[in-house]
Design an enzyme around this catalytic site. Structure first.
Site, PDB file in Angstrom:
ATOM      1  N   GLY A  14       0.818  -1.224   0.000  1.00 22.76           N
ATOM      2  CA  GLY A  14       0.000   0.000   0.000  1.00 22.76           C
ATOM      3  C   GLY A  14       0.846   1.265   0.000  1.00 22.76           C
ATOM      4  N   CYS A  65       1.332   0.957  -9.436  1.00 22.92           N
ATOM      5  CA  CYS A  65       1.148   0.104  -8.250  1.00 22.92           C
ATOM      6  C   CYS A  65      -0.266  -0.473  -8.271  1.00 22.92           C
ATOM      7  CB  CYS A  65       1.378   0.906  -6.977  1.00 22.92           C
ATOM      8  SG  CYS A  65       0.970  -0.058  -5.496  1.00 22.92           S
ATOM      9  N   GLY A  81      10.661 -11.031 -12.230  1.00 24.14           N
ATOM     10  CA  GLY A  81      11.031 -12.444 -12.128  1.00 24.14           C
ATOM     11  C   GLY A  81      12.458 -12.774 -12.512  1.00 24.14           C
TER      12      GLY A  81
HETATM   13  C1  SIN Z   1       3.216  -1.396  -2.641  1.00 24.35           C
HETATM   14  O1  SIN Z   1       3.768  -0.629  -1.840  1.00 24.35           O
HETATM   15  O2  SIN Z   1       2.038  -1.744  -2.498  1.00 24.35           O
HETATM   16  C2  SIN Z   1       4.007  -1.943  -3.818  1.00 24.35           C
HETATM   17  C3  SIN Z   1       4.548  -0.875  -4.683  1.00 24.35           C
HETATM   18  C4  SIN Z   1       4.296  -1.061  -6.143  1.00 24.35           C
HETATM   19  O3  SIN Z   1       3.874  -2.142  -6.579  1.00 24.35           O
HETATM   20  O4  SIN Z   1       4.492  -0.109  -6.916  1.00 24.35           O
END
Ligand code: SIN
Length: 303
Positions: free
Chosen positions: A71, A127, A241
Site C-alpha cells: 500500500g 502500483c 522475475g
Molecule cells: C506497494 O507498496 O504496495 C508496492 C509498490 C508497487 O507495486 O508499486
C-alpha cells in the site's frame, strides 16, 4: 570484464538495480544493495506526504512468486531527503521512485527530488495495490503522457516511467511516455493477484489482492520488454522475475539495457546482484561478446 553500461546518459558500473517495491526505505539498506554489486539503487516509492500503507499481512509467498500489498508505505518525499543526501555523499547512484495523485504534486516531488541530487527519477504509475487513486494511471496512455510531460518539464534528471503489465497493449503506452520526453521505460510492475487460506476460508492479504512478482511473471515481463523494444528508441529497464544470470541475459536479448531485481533478493539475499552480474559476464565470455551493450535487443535480429 567491464559490465558498465549507459542508460539514459547515466553510466552504471553494472546492469543490475534493485526493484522498488518491498525494499528500499532506508539509506543503510540501499547501501547494502550497492555494496552487493548493483549498478545503482532504487528507493521505495515516495509520495507527497507520509503514508502508513496497508495493515498486515502485506506479503505472502505463493507458488513461483511473491504477493505484496504494502500500500505504498513511505515517510513522504521531504522526510526522505536526508537519506537520499546521505547516499549521494557516499557516492551511491540513486534512482528515486515516486508517485502522487495530482499533476501539481508530481511536479513538486520531481523538483524536490532532483534538487536533492538523485541521479534519476522513476515515475511509479503502476502500483496495483491502491485501487482508484488517480496517479496510478499506467493503463491510460493519455494520462501517462500528461504526467510524464509535466515531470519531464519540472526535473533536471532522467525520467524513467514504470509501466503496468495489466493492459491489453503495452507498446502504445510506452510510445506515449517516449513522446512525452521519458528517458527510459521500466517494464514492468507487478500483476494484480490474490491468495486464499483454505483453512481460514479467507483471503490472506489484508488488502485482499496484491501484486504478484517473481518467477511466475517472468514470461509476461519478458513479452512486455520485447513489445516495447519493437516500439520505442529509449532504453528499457527490465523487471519481473529475474532471478539469475540466464534470466538477466534473456531480458537483455529482448531489449532491456539494465535490470531491476526485487523478489530474488527476498529469497536469495543481497548477494543476488553480484551473482547475476557474474552470470551475465559468463554468458558474454562464452559467446565472445566484449561488452554488455552488445547483447541488448539481439534477439530481435536487427543489431
Ligand atoms: C506497494 O507498496 O504496495 C508496492 C509498490 C508497487 O507495486 O508499486
Amino acid at each position: 570484464m567491464d559490465l558498465s553500461i549507459d542508460v539514459a546518459g547515466l553510466r552504471l558500473r553494472a546492469p543490475t538495480l534493485n526493484a522498488s517495491g518491498v525494499l528500499g526505505m532506508s539509506a543503510p539498506l540501499l547501501r547494502r544493495v550497492y555494496d552487493s554489486g548493483a549498478g545503482a539503487v532504487v528507493t521505495k516509492s515516495l509520495g507527497p506526504s507520509s503514508r502508513p500503507g496497508h495493515i498486515n499481512p502485506t506479503v505472502v509467498e505463493v507458488d513461483c512468486g511473491l504477493l505484496n500489498a504494502m500500500g505504498l508505505p513511505n515517510p513522504g518525499v521531504a522526510e526522505f531527503l536526508p537519506e537520499l543526501r546521505e547516499l549521494k555523499r557516499e557516492g551511491v547512484p540513486v534512482v528515486a521512485s515516486f508517485f502522487a495523485s495530482t499533476i501539481p504534486e508530481f511536479v513538486e516531488s520531481a523538483r524536490a527530488l532532483s534538487e536533492a541530487g538523485v541521479d534519476a527519477l522513476e515515475l511509479n504509475l503502476s502500483c496495483p495495490n491502491i485501487g482508484g487513486e488517480p496517479g496510478m494511471c499506467a493503463a491510460d496512455a493519455g494520462s501517462v503522457e500528461k504526467v510524464t510531460s509535466a515531470v519531464v518539464d519540472a526535473s533536471t534528471v532522467p525520467i524513467f516511467v514504470k509501466l503496468s503489465p495489466m493492459v491489453a497493449e503495452i507498446a502504445p503506452i510506452a510510445e506515449k511516455a517516449e513522446e512525452a520526453g521519458a528517458d527510459a521505460i521500466v517494464a514492468v510492475n507487478t500483476l494484480k493477484a490474490m491468495a486464499i487460506d483454505a483453512d481460514f476460508k479467507r483471503p490472506i492479504l489484508s488488502n485482499v489482492t496484491g501484486g504478484l512478482s517473481g518467477a511466475a511473471i517472468k514470461p509476461v515481463a519478458l513479452r512486455c520488454v520485447w513489445e516495447i523494444a519493437e516500439a520505442v528508441e529509449i532504453p528499457i529497464i527490465g523487471c519481473g522475475g529475474i532471478s539469475n544470470g540466464r534470466d538477466a541475459v534473456e531480458f537483455m536479448l529482448a531489449g532491456a539495457s539494465v535490470l531491476e531485481i526485487g523478489t530474488a533478493v527476498m529469497k536469495e539475499g543481497f548477494k543476488v546482484y553480484g551473482e547475476i552480474n557474474k552470470g551475465i559476464e559468463e554468458y558474454l565470455k562464452e559467446y565472445g561478446f566484449s561488452k554488455v551493450g552488445d547483447i541488448v535487443g539481439l534477439a530481435h535480429g536487427r543489431q
